[in-house]
Design a protein around this motif. Structure first.
Motif, PDB file in Angstrom:
ATOM      1  N   SER A 310       0.799  -1.181   0.060  1.00  0.00           N
ATOM      2  CA  SER A 310       0.064  -0.146   0.127  1.00  0.00           C
ATOM      3  C   SER A 310       0.825   1.135  -0.112  1.00  0.00           C
ATOM      4  O   SER A 310       1.693   1.475   0.674  1.00  0.00           O
ATOM      5  CB  SER A 310      -0.973   0.200   1.195  1.00  0.00           C
ATOM      6  OG  SER A 310      -1.472   1.278   1.529  1.00  0.00           O
ATOM      7  N   GLU A 312       0.051   5.296   0.093  1.00  0.00           N
ATOM      8  CA  GLU A 312      -0.874   6.043   0.406  1.00  0.00           C
ATOM      9  C   GLU A 312      -0.426   7.512   0.380  1.00  0.00           C
ATOM     10  O   GLU A 312       0.558   7.964   1.106  1.00  0.00           O
ATOM     11  CB  GLU A 312      -1.782   5.740   1.818  1.00  0.00           C
ATOM     12  CG  GLU A 312      -2.659   6.653   2.007  1.00  0.00           C
ATOM     13  CD  GLU A 312      -3.306   6.467   3.563  1.00  0.00           C
ATOM     14  OE1 GLU A 312      -4.400   6.749   4.042  1.00  0.00           O
ATOM     15  OE2 GLU A 312      -2.470   5.803   4.374  1.00  0.00           O
ATOM     16  N   ARG A 373      -5.092   5.613  -1.935  1.00  0.00           N
ATOM     17  CA  ARG A 373      -4.056   4.649  -1.806  1.00  0.00           C
ATOM     18  C   ARG A 373      -3.945   3.636  -3.070  1.00  0.00           C
ATOM     19  O   ARG A 373      -5.006   3.503  -3.842  1.00  0.00           O
ATOM     20  CB  ARG A 373      -4.503   3.574  -0.716  1.00  0.00           C
ATOM     21  CG  ARG A 373      -4.581   4.116   0.713  1.00  0.00           C
ATOM     22  CD  ARG A 373      -5.257   3.220   1.542  1.00  0.00           C
ATOM     23  NE  ARG A 373      -4.794   1.989   1.905  1.00  0.00           N
ATOM     24  CZ  ARG A 373      -5.384   0.720   2.062  1.00  0.00           C
ATOM     25  NH1 ARG A 373      -6.708   0.922   2.399  1.00  0.00           N
ATOM     26  NH2 ARG A 373      -4.428  -0.201   2.205  1.00  0.00           N
ATOM     27  N   LEU A 375      -2.748   0.122  -4.007  1.00  0.00           N
ATOM     28  CA  LEU A 375      -2.442  -1.438  -3.566  1.00  0.00           C
ATOM     29  C   LEU A 375      -1.795  -2.075  -4.764  1.00  0.00           C
ATOM     30  O   LEU A 375      -2.569  -2.273  -5.873  1.00  0.00           O
ATOM     31  CB  LEU A 375      -3.668  -1.986  -2.992  1.00  0.00           C
ATOM     32  CG  LEU A 375      -4.063  -1.305  -1.603  1.00  0.00           C
ATOM     33  CD1 LEU A 375      -4.919  -0.219  -1.704  1.00  0.00           C
ATOM     34  CD2 LEU A 375      -4.700  -2.571  -0.886  1.00  0.00           C
TER      35      LEU A 375
END
Length: 384
Positions: A310, A312, A373, A375
């Motif tokens: 992740s 962010e 975010r 991913l």
């Protein structure tokens, strides 16, 4: 011999006894009586199972004890009784409290009980529908995610076709400008061709972003240490936001090496940081964080969770109105003023994450900031 009078059997000739046995044998429903003021007068085994209280703990207390504090403050228990008395029945559902403080989703029916014209109480039946409610919520979320994925897929295909055609046109324009520049030595013409070339190069950049969204831009993957890449970008990112915005990093330890397109990743992070900067005209802070997490793709709600890295970018800016949040990844959609953005920044982030085998998520509270975010999959990490 009458079966009802056999040794060890209950006497079922008494109607009230039959009713008591029937009500107490039901365990899937909480069935109990209230007096006209809402005080609990009876309690069955279903009430014990569903709400966790023994009869001695609730009989003589007000039934509002099962409601949340917000509903009590809003006068909902009394309102439900008044609806039942006025209309002959109240039926609804909502969140109720168990003895241990946890909540259950309850389907509730309240019927008034009259003796002639006099209201003497209420019969209340409650069923625990938490599992059904949560299953319906998961189904709705999966359907919404699937519809969103199908919409973005359709937009991507349209965008990809337009970007390829536009790119072909730009190639012709740029080749023609090159020929004019070499064959016409006039300085005034040279100035005009330079201006036109810069505009064409800007169009090429936009086309590249459209191709990334439509997943028509071939990624050149290489093994990357994302944390190291972000640290190396610190100076560039600080210059991009100006003096009124502070950029900080919260980078997780022990993150795996992943295979990504370095240029596209850096462009995605820069797009996110610039978007956050524009959402904070009076200054604020941006936090870039990384961590390893387990998740499942939004369009594959029933699939098992996978490992993702992740990345962010969170800001303290204006936030995005709820009605716009489902469209932020679409090309050319922007909440900025005219002339302040092309609307392709987040679409590039979305396209990069999807083409890399991951996905992008947005969370935003109007007036409280926004988080985006990426991913990114880690199944190709070194040593695996």
């Amino acid at each position: 011999m009458n079966p009802a009078s056999a040794p060890g059997s209950a006497d079922l000739s008494d109607t009230s006894r039959q009713l008591e046995l029937l009500v107490n044998s039901v365990t899937d429903y909480a069935i109990y009586m209230l007096d006209p003021h809402g005080v609990i007068r009876t309690w069955n085994r279903g009430g014990e199972r569903i709400k966790g209280y023994q009869a001695s703990e609730v009989i003589g207390t007000h039934f509002s004890r099962f409601y949340t504090a917000e509903e009590i403050d809003a006068g909902l228990p009394a309102l439900n009784l008044s609806i039942a008395a006025a209309n002959g029945r109240y039926a609804g559902e909502g969140w109720r409290l168990r003895k241990d403080g946890t909540q259950l989703r309850a389907s509730v029916v309240i019927d008034p009980i009259f003796d002639g014209d006099q209201l003497i109480g209420y019969a209340k039946v409650t069923r625990d529908i938490t599992e059904r409610y949560e299953a319906e919520q998961r189904l709705q979320a999966a359907q919404h995610a699937l519809m969103q994925a199908q919409k973005m897929e359709a937009i991507g295909k349209l965008t990809l076709g337009l970007a390829h055609d536009f790119n072909n046109l730009l190639t012709i324009v740029m080749n023609s400008l090159d020929l004019i520049s070499t064959r016409v030595p006039d300085p005034r013409v040279q100035q005009l061709t330079d201006t036109a070339m810069r505009a064409a190069e800007r169009g090429t950049l936009l086309t590249r972003q459209l191709l990334t969204f439509g997943r028509g831009n071939a990624l050149v993957s290489e093994q990357l240490d994302v944390n190291a890449l972000l640290r190396d970008s610190r100076e560039l990112l600080n210059r991009s936001v100006g003096d009124t915005v502070a950029v900080s990093f919260d980078l997780g330890d022990g993150l795996p090496i992943v295979e990504l397109d370095k240029n596209q990743f850096e462009a995605a992070v820069l797009n996110l940081v610039c978007n956050s900067r524009d959402a904070m005209p009076n200054g604020g802070s941006i936090t870039i964080s990384t961590r390893l997490c387990r998740a499942r793709k939004p369009s594959e709600s029933e699939s098992p969770e996978e490992d993702f890295l992740s990345v962010e970018v969170r800001d303290t800016g204006e936030g995005i109105p709820y009605e716009n949040q489902s469209r932020v990844f679409e090309p050319f959609f922007t909440t900025k003023e005219v002339g302040r953005g092309s609307g392709l920044g987040l679409s590039q982030v979305f396209g990069f994450a999807m083409q890399s085998g991951g996905f992008a998520l947005l969370e935003s509270q109007p007036g409280q900031g926004t988080s985006v975010r990426m991913l990114l999959p880690v199944e190709n990490r070194a040593g695996k």
